[in-house]
Design a protein around this motif. Structure first.
Motif, short mmCIF file in Angstrom:
data_model
loop_
_atom_site.label_atom_id
_atom_site.label_comp_id
_atom_site.label_asym_id
_atom_site.label_seq_id
_atom_site.Cartn_x
_atom_site.Cartn_y
_atom_site.Cartn_z
N LEU A 60 -39.97 -27.13 -15.34
CA LEU A 60 -39.22 -27.08 -16.60
C LEU A 60 -39.30 -28.39 -17.37
O LEU A 60 -39.25 -28.40 -18.60
N ASN A 61 -39.46 -29.49 -16.67
CA ASN A 61 -39.49 -30.78 -17.34
C ASN A 61 -40.76 -30.98 -18.17
O ASN A 61 -40.81 -31.86 -19.02
N LYS A 62 -41.78 -30.17 -17.88
CA LYS A 62 -43.02 -30.27 -18.66
C LYS A 62 -43.05 -29.25 -19.79
O LYS A 62 -44.04 -29.16 -20.52
N LEU A 63 -41.99 -28.46 -19.91
CA LEU A 63 -41.97 -27.38 -20.87
C LEU A 63 -41.67 -27.90 -22.27
O LEU A 63 -40.76 -28.68 -22.48
N ALA A 64 -42.46 -27.44 -23.25
CA ALA A 64 -42.22 -27.79 -24.65
C ALA A 64 -42.15 -26.50 -25.44
O ALA A 64 -43.17 -25.91 -25.80
N VAL A 65 -40.93 -26.00 -25.67
CA VAL A 65 -40.75 -24.74 -26.37
C VAL A 65 -39.63 -24.88 -27.38
O VAL A 65 -38.80 -25.79 -27.32
N SER A 66 -39.61 -23.94 -28.33
CA SER A 66 -38.50 -23.88 -29.28
C SER A 66 -37.37 -23.10 -28.64
O SER A 66 -37.59 -22.08 -27.99
N THR A 67 -36.14 -23.58 -28.80
CA THR A 67 -34.98 -22.86 -28.27
C THR A 67 -34.07 -22.42 -29.41
O THR A 67 -32.86 -22.32 -29.25
N ASP A 68 -34.67 -22.17 -30.59
CA ASP A 68 -33.88 -21.71 -31.71
C ASP A 68 -33.26 -20.36 -31.38
O ASP A 68 -33.86 -19.53 -30.72
N GLY A 69 -32.09 -20.12 -31.90
CA GLY A 69 -31.43 -18.83 -31.69
C GLY A 69 -29.96 -19.04 -31.41
O GLY A 69 -29.48 -20.14 -31.26
N CYS A 70 -29.23 -17.97 -31.30
CA CYS A 70 -27.80 -18.08 -31.04
C CYS A 70 -27.39 -16.98 -30.09
O CYS A 70 -28.15 -16.07 -29.80
N GLY A 71 -26.18 -17.06 -29.62
CA GLY A 71 -25.67 -16.06 -28.71
C GLY A 71 -25.32 -14.77 -29.44
O GLY A 71 -25.36 -14.68 -30.66
N SER A 72 -24.95 -13.78 -28.65
CA SER A 72 -24.59 -12.50 -29.23
C SER A 72 -23.19 -12.57 -29.83
O SER A 72 -22.47 -13.54 -29.65
N LYS A 73 -22.79 -11.52 -30.53
CA LYS A 73 -21.51 -11.51 -31.24
C LYS A 73 -20.34 -11.73 -30.31
O LYS A 73 -19.40 -12.46 -30.62
N TYR A 74 -20.38 -11.08 -29.14
CA TYR A 74 -19.24 -11.16 -28.23
C TYR A 74 -19.52 -12.03 -27.01
O TYR A 74 -18.77 -12.01 -26.04
#
Length: 368
Positions: A162-176
């Motif tokens: 995981l420490n070598k991972l380069a990704v976008s984490t855009d987004g949000c949780g669900s409504k509830y």
């Protein structure tokens, strides 16, 4: 699916975080309008019964016994309560009962909350010694970018480090619910340190759980564990405690820590936070990547007096004789791989967290 897997001999624990959301639905309240802690706690009290009744109805229809387990960070931080919770899970699983875990929002304060379902599930995974942690979500896998906005986003099948991972984490949780992809990666980092593989996959087709356990990598994203050996009970508990401070170390100390050695003052560059002796701290490298956690032998006022000194000089600097090690190796848990350059650090600040109850319970054995 949980019942089918349980009938096939797998030990299943279901983690849910919908008590406040269920309370909102019960009273017709928009979750966004709930801001006060007392209001959330009252809604959790209303929703918890509704939520567990739904689970009990579903499982009873399948002739499957279930149980409710409510946890807070306070339970995790207490060594005795942590052991009791672990023993409870062990007994429930022996009876082939499926525990349904939820955060005890009614009594949890802001400072003593897991904060999201992903963090709670990682905590439970560590406590029970799980081999697999499945984070079911509305996204079918981990992508190099947000697939809803970037047509070039590609699914990642397997993450070795995981420490070598380069990704976008855009987004949000669900409504509830709470949490997004960033919290899932943070939870996966913690589970990985405890020897647990994590899978991020879609909740629409839970049958893929069986496929993934069987080795199918055509769906979801499988995040591998740092080590196949789960930590012993003491180190599991250390992973579960909220860190009170941060110790930054040089490259030499980093190599020693990742080789299962103790930490001495000579390798410490700086510290931050306020902590007492035997509190948990994070250990970071010079690039601000977390590499380990441990129980510290000195408080945050004394350590600065020891920076760069050899252990023979401790007594002169402090005025009393103390341990040679700032962190003793048996009280250190690695949270990073030994080899490879670390390019992305995932914060574990908001987590507090688990391997198999049948595992070796030798408290003093070094394994992790």
């Amino acid at each position: 699916t949980p019942t089918d897997l349980n009938n096939e001999g797998l030990e299943i624990v279901l983690v849910s975080s919908g008590a406040v959301g269920a309370g909102c639905q019960r009273l017709g309240i928009d979750r966004k309008d709930v801001t006060r802690l007392a209001h959330k706690q009252a809604l959790a009290a209303i929703g918890q019964g509704c939520l567990q009744r739904q689970y009990d109805d579903v499982f009873s229809a399948l002739n499957q016994k279930s149980a409710q387990v409510l946890l807070t960070l306070d339970n995790i931080a207490s060594r005795s309560q942590y052991k009791n919770a672990s023993s409870t899970f062990e007994e429930l699983l022996k009876m082939r009962v499926i525990p349904v875990v939820n955060e005890n929002d009614t009594v949890a304060t802001t400072e003593l909350r897991f904060g999201d379902n992903d963090s709670l599930s990682a905590q439970v995974a560590v406590m029970i010694g799980a081999e697999w942690l499945f984070l079911l979500t509305d996204v079918d896998a981990l992508y190099t970018a947000n697939p809803n906005t970037d047509p070039d986003a590609k699914r990642i099948e397997v993450v070795e480090d995981l420490n070598k991972l380069a990704v976008s984490t855009d987004g949000c949780g669900s409504k509830y619910g709470t949490g997004g992809m960033a919290t899932k990666l943070t939870a996966a980092h913690l589970a990985s340190a405890a020897g647990c593989k994590t899978v991020i996959c879609s909740s629409k087709d839970p049958e893929i759980i069986r496929q993934i356990i069987g080795g199918d990598r055509s769906v979801g994203t499988c995040i591998m564990a740092i080590s196949e050996r789960p930590p012993k009970p003491t180190k599991k508990w250390i992973l579960s405690i909220s860190p009170k401070g941060v110790i930054v170390v040089d490259d030499g100390a980093k190599r020693a820590l990742l080789s299962r050695k103790s930490l001495f003052a000579a390798g410490i560059v700086s510290i931050s936070g306020t902590f007492s002796s035997q509190d948990a701290v994070q250990v970071m490298d010079l690039e601000e990547n977390e590499i380990a956690r441990g129980l510290v032998n000195y408080n945050s006022s004394d350590i600065p007096k020891l920076l760069g000194k050899s252990s023979q000089d401790y007594e002169e600097a402090l005025g009393f004789h103390g341990p040679e090690e700032i962190l003793y190796r048996y009280n250190i848990v690695r949270t990073s791989h030994r080899t490879g350059s670390l390019t992305v650090a995932l914060s574990l600040n908001d987590l507090t967290t688990i391997p198999s109850p049948e595992g070796n319970r030798d408290e003093d054995s070094d394994s992790g």
